[in-house]
Structure formats: structure tokens, C-alpha cells
Motif scaffolding. Structure first.
Motif, short mmCIF file in Angstrom:
data_model
loop_
_atom_site.label_atom_id
_atom_site.label_comp_id
_atom_site.label_asym_id
_atom_site.label_seq_id
_atom_site.Cartn_x
_atom_site.Cartn_y
_atom_site.Cartn_z
N ASN A 84 -45.11 21.56 7.73
CA ASN A 84 -46.04 22.48 8.38
C ASN A 84 -47.40 22.59 7.69
OD1 ASN A 84 -45.40 23.97 6.12
ND2 ASN A 84 -44.89 25.84 7.24
N SER A 129 -47.37 18.89 11.66
CA SER A 129 -47.18 19.52 12.96
C SER A 129 -45.83 20.21 13.09
CB SER A 129 -47.33 18.48 14.07
OG SER A 129 -46.36 17.46 13.88
N GLY A 130 -45.08 20.27 12.01
CA GLY A 130 -43.74 20.85 12.08
C GLY A 130 -42.66 19.80 12.30
#
Length: 176
Positions: A84, A129-130
């Protein structure tokens, strides 16, 4: 018996000549110090970015170099397990670099590298972006003297390679 030493007139003339030399030399010395500070900072940041990429490759995971309140204030590198871009309590801090308070240069970054640079196990720069993937991350940072006379550009390419080059006043004024 002969006298030894200087007369008052000789001492005053010497001091005036010394003052003239210093008044012309100090501004150039300040400019030189500003250039050296920008050079040192650019190489420190380059070393941190390369180390982050190496860490990602060696661990075959994501490693992120995050700016602390902007790149001027320093950075931290950590193993970004949840992908993240922010360091959580369970993510290992690899190193932390605090910037010195006196600044004779500015750091400008374009949007893709404004707050962090993140690498995945292949060594490619990827947005955090996770997920383990994320879009490719590429961008440029400019480190320039306060008067924008000279500076350095750090350019992150698509596959994660980094290039450092010297830039002139026009590039410093234009930004990344």
C-alpha cells in the motif's frame, strides 16, 4: 637597537587587502557549497533508491522508499508486505534518513514519484496499489540549488533503472 614588527600603516593596508579578497571570494564559496550540498543530496537519494531496488530483488518482495514530509525532509525504506506504500507497524523498517535542517537546494518531483518509489521482486518500479502488481512507476526528481543555477535529475525508468544526470538552469526552472 633595531625595532621589530609592523607599523600601524602596514597592518591597516594588510587588513584592507585581506578584506577585499574575502569580499570577492565568499559569494563564490557560498555558491560552491550550495552546489556541493545538492550534489551530495542527489547521490544520497540515488543510493537509497538503488538500495531499495536491490532489497526488493533479494527478498523477491516489495520494498518501498517513502518521502517523509517531502523528499527534502528525508526518507525511510521498508518492506511493504501489504503493497500500500505506507509503513504499517508489522512492516520492517530497513533504514531511515533524516535530512539536515540547513537547505541550500530544492527538491521537485513529478506526480508518480512525489511521495514514494516502490519496487517489486523483479526490480521493476510499481505503484503501491494494494496488490502485488500495480501499474509501472516511472518519474523524475530534480535537485537544484536555490538560485536554480545548476542541479541534478534522478530519472526512474519503466523497468526500475535509475539515471542521474546534471541539469542546467533551464531544466531547474522548468521542473520535472
Amino acid at each position: 637597537m633595531p625595532q621589530r614588527g609592523f607599523t600601524l600603516l602596514e597592518l591597516i593596508v594588510t587588513l584592507v587587502v585581506l578584506a577585499l579578497i574575502l569580499s570577492t571570494g565568499l559569494p563564490q564559496m557560498n555558491h560552491l557549497l550550495a552546489r556541493l550540498n545538492a550534489h551530495t543530496f542527489a547521490h544520497s537519494l540515488q543510493e537509497a533508491i538503488v538500495t531499495t531496488r536491490q532489497r526488493a530483488i533479494l527478498s523477491n518482495g516489495r520494498a518501498t522508499l517513502r518521502a517523509i514530509d517531502g523528499w527534502n525532509s528525508g526518507w525511510e525504506m521498508f518492506e511493504d508486505r501489504n503493497h500500500n506504500g505506507a509503513r504499517e507497524a508489522d512492516e520492517a523498517l530497513v533504514f531511515h534518513h533524516s535530512a539536515t535542517p540547513a537547505r541550500s537546494f530544492t527538491v521537485q518531483a513529478n506526480k508518480p514519484v512525489q511521495s514514494y518509489i516502490s519496487y517489486v521482486g523483479s526490480g521493476a518500479g510499481r505503484f503501491a496499489s494494494g496488490t502485488a502488481r500495480g501499474g509501472f512507476q516511472a518519474g523524475t526528481l530534480h535537485i537544484c540549488t536555490q538560485d536554480n543555477a545548476v542541479g541534478y535529475a534522478l530519472t526512474l525508468a519503466r523497468m526500475g533503472r535509475l539515471r542521474l544526470r546534471r541539469i542546467g538552469a533551464d531544466d531547474c526552472r522548468a521542473g520535472p
